[in-house]
Design a protein around this motif. Structure first.
Motif, PDB file in Angstrom:
ATOM      1  N   ILE A   1       0.537  -1.105  -0.202  1.00 36.33           N
ATOM      2  CA  ILE A   1       0.046   0.075  -0.058  1.00 36.33           C
ATOM      3  C   ILE A   1       1.259   1.517  -0.397  1.00 36.33           C
ATOM      4  O   ILE A   1       0.884   2.377  -0.568  1.00 36.33           O
ATOM      5  N   ARG A   2       1.336   1.256   0.344  1.00 33.87           N
ATOM      6  CA  ARG A   2       2.733   2.072   1.273  1.00 33.87           C
ATOM      7  C   ARG A   2       3.364   2.136  -0.767  1.00 33.87           C
ATOM      8  O   ARG A   2       3.714   3.478  -1.052  1.00 33.87           O
ATOM      9  N   LYS A   3       4.131   1.565  -1.469  1.00 38.56           N
ATOM     10  CA  LYS A   3       4.373   1.454  -2.265  1.00 38.56           C
ATOM     11  C   LYS A   3       3.995   1.953  -3.863  1.00 38.56           C
ATOM     12  O   LYS A   3       4.736   2.135  -5.086  1.00 38.56           O
ATOM     13  N   LEU A   4       2.926   0.977  -3.870  1.00 34.36           N
ATOM     14  CA  LEU A   4       1.784   0.872  -4.837  1.00 34.36           C
ATOM     15  C   LEU A   4       1.495   2.520  -5.351  1.00 34.36           C
ATOM     16  O   LEU A   4       0.811   2.524  -3.795  1.00 34.36           O
ATOM     17  N   PRO A   5       1.436   2.960  -6.326  1.00 34.85           N
ATOM     18  CA  PRO A   5       0.145   3.598  -6.322  1.00 34.85           C
ATOM     19  C   PRO A   5      -1.515   3.265  -6.257  1.00 34.85           C
ATOM     20  O   PRO A   5      -1.806   2.186  -6.744  1.00 34.85           O
ATOM     21  N   LYS A   6      -2.149   4.311  -5.778  1.00 33.92           N
ATOM     22  CA  LYS A   6      -3.642   4.063  -5.237  1.00 33.92           C
ATOM     23  C   LYS A   6      -4.656   3.846  -6.843  1.00 33.92           C
ATOM     24  O   LYS A   6      -5.424   3.140  -6.576  1.00 33.92           O
ATOM     25  N   GLU A   7      -3.912   3.681  -7.431  1.00 38.79           N
ATOM     26  CA  GLU A   7      -5.212   3.372  -8.511  1.00 38.79           C
ATOM     27  C   GLU A   7      -4.705   1.785  -8.995  1.00 38.79           C
ATOM     28  O   GLU A   7      -5.716   0.868  -9.544  1.00 38.79           O
TER      29      GLU A   7
END
Length: 198
Positions: free
Chosen positions: A119-125
């Motif tokens: 969740i911290r590393k990946l883009p929200k989309e």
């Protein structure tokens, strides 16, 4: 950066998936480097970025792919069990999915720490795309008369939390695991699934 034909791209993507699944399962997402992924796939490190923006992006795409394989088999299970009352159908579907996870060691490695990291590393989309995939699986249950009282988006979030809880108890012996899952599911499903078929 070299240009790849469509055939080469497909071969490389397949290698990245296969080797990525192997490395992530053996070492965990944090310990695998892009250098290792590129080397295992037989491409230059710079070429990796032609396919994925990060190792986390590759990891989540592999997870999506494994889940889709599992969900493709869900239809047969639902057809065979369509006469069950809605809550029982959802409950048995959860048990069925947990049994399937044994076939996917990488999925079994996901815990709350891994989820927080992603969740911290990946883009929200990308995270939202995963939620939409979960919603699509839940919609499959509605085709068999299940009414999710709190709506599909909220139910998807609830099942994401439940999945993490269930992965945490996978280390328990089978009897304990079943008891724990029964208690949790009985309580949750009473709140989110209607008693009768739609």
């Amino acid at each position: 950066m070299p240009r790849f034909s469509e055939t080469e791209k497909e071969i490389i993507r397949e290698r990245l998936f296969t080797q990525g699944e192997r490395l992530f399962t053996a070492l965990g997402i944090r310990k695998v480097s892009i250098d290792e992924l590129a080397q295992a796939a037989g491409i230059a490190k710079g070429s990796f970025y032609s396919f994925y923006s990060s190792k986390e992006h590759l990891f989540i795409e592999i997870i999506f792919s494994l889940q889709k394989m599992m969900w493709s088999e869900l239809e047969d299970f639902l057809r065979e069990n369509h006469n069950l009352p809605p809550r029982e159908l959802v409950k048995q579907t959860c048990f069925w999915m947990m049994e399937q996870i044994d076939r996917y060691p990488l999925i079994m490695k996901i815990d709350s720490e891994t989820t927080d990291y992603l969740i911290r590393k990946l883009p929200k989309e990308i995270i939202e795309a995963h939620t939409r995939d979960d919603e699509a699986a839940l919609l499959k249950l509605t085709e068999y008369g299940v009414n999710f009282i709190c709506g599909i988006p909220m139910t998807a979030k609830i099942f994401q939390v439940l999945s993490l809880s269930f992965l945490n108890v996978m280390q328990e012996d089978k009897a304990a695991r079943i008891s724990i899952m029964n208690i949790i599911l009985d309580g949750v499903l009473k709140e989110i699934v209607g008693e009768t078929h739609d």
